[in-house]
Design an enzyme around this catalytic site. Sequence first.
Site, short mmCIF file in Angstrom:
data_model
loop_
_atom_site.label_atom_id
_atom_site.label_comp_id
_atom_site.label_asym_id
_atom_site.label_seq_id
_atom_site.Cartn_x
_atom_site.Cartn_y
_atom_site.Cartn_z
N GLY A 55 29.20 37.28 -10.61
CA GLY A 55 29.46 36.31 -11.68
C GLY A 55 28.99 36.73 -13.14
N ASN A 79 36.24 35.78 -1.50
CA ASN A 79 35.24 34.64 -1.27
C ASN A 79 35.34 33.65 -2.51
OD1 ASN A 79 32.87 32.82 -1.08
ND2 ASN A 79 31.39 34.57 -2.27
N TRP A 80 36.22 32.68 -1.90
CA TRP A 80 36.34 31.45 -2.86
C TRP A 80 35.34 30.68 -3.40
CZ3 TRP A 80 41.45 28.94 -0.38
CH2 TRP A 80 42.48 30.03 -0.17
N LYS A 81 34.25 30.70 -2.86
CA LYS A 81 33.15 30.08 -3.25
C LYS A 81 33.55 28.55 -3.27
CE LYS A 81 30.71 33.77 -5.44
NZ LYS A 81 30.05 34.46 -6.64
N HIS A 104 24.66 35.12 1.65
CA HIS A 104 25.02 35.33 0.40
C HIS A 104 23.82 35.15 -0.63
CE1 HIS A 104 27.31 34.82 -3.45
NE2 HIS A 104 28.25 35.70 -2.85
N GLU A 125 25.52 43.28 -2.36
CA GLU A 125 25.97 42.54 -3.75
C GLU A 125 24.63 42.48 -4.76
OE1 GLU A 125 26.73 38.70 -2.42
OE2 GLU A 125 24.79 38.16 -1.79
N SER A 183 31.02 41.41 -9.18
CA SER A 183 32.18 41.51 -10.17
C SER A 183 32.98 42.79 -10.20
CB SER A 183 31.49 41.80 -11.70
OG SER A 183 30.55 40.59 -11.89
N GLU A 229 23.57 33.48 -3.38
CA GLU A 229 23.56 32.04 -3.75
C GLU A 229 23.02 31.35 -2.71
OE1 GLU A 229 27.54 32.94 -6.49
OE2 GLU A 229 27.95 31.69 -4.51
#
Length: 248
Positions: free
Chosen positions: A172, A11-13, A95, A166, A210, A97
């Site tokens: 992160g 997942n490159w975000k 997700h 997650e 992570s 976020e």
Amino acid sequence: MDTNRKLVVGNWKMHGSHVANAELLQGVLAARPFGCDVAVCAPFPYLSEVAVTLAGSPLLWGAQDCSAHEQGAYTGEVSAAMLAEFGCRYVIVGHSERRAYHAESDQLVADKAKAALARGITPIVCVGETLAQREAGETATVVKRQLSVVIHALTHCIGEIVVAYEPVWAIGTGRTATPEQAQEVHALLRAQLAAATPHAAQMKLLYGGSVKPDNADSLFAQPDIDGGLIGGAALKAADFVAIVRAAG
């Protein structure tokens, strides 16, 4: 997809550029063959170039979100139909976020998963608890609630999704759930899915939070962890390849 192979998804975000993407993908492609299934989920503007770069290779690609709507006056949104037209295989929905910064509800996440499946795209449905919820002993209640709404929305199609656990407190932050903590939640989710579909044993349950080359082996060794949803480490070819190697 081979049900016995693990799945690792990068997942490159909100990271990337023409130059960085090309270097990253070439580094990953050069390390083939892999013993697991591999995919990358890139920002919308780069999906086309990622698709071209990965064409003819076993690496798959996906998006980081999609709209719950088919089409219409939804400025800035991207529909599952649009993604499917370009050959998108996966889409991340729910997700943490998105849930935190865009106030996405459990129902909206379920609706997005349903929209993706309707277009033949496999949704990677994320669930997870915050640090406050874990410390309050609410982990099981939170993740089961999040997944139950998706199960209710998809009914008999629930076996076609990928679930990613997650823990929000480990994304992160450099903190990682221990393999035992992660396995405990994965087993809980597997049991919940087993009550809804006979395909639960074959479903992919990924861990995200992570994951790094030095902890991937111990995480992927757990019986109910079928791979990973990789954030920061997916942006470095060497780290991502090391994690992929740990998966198979």
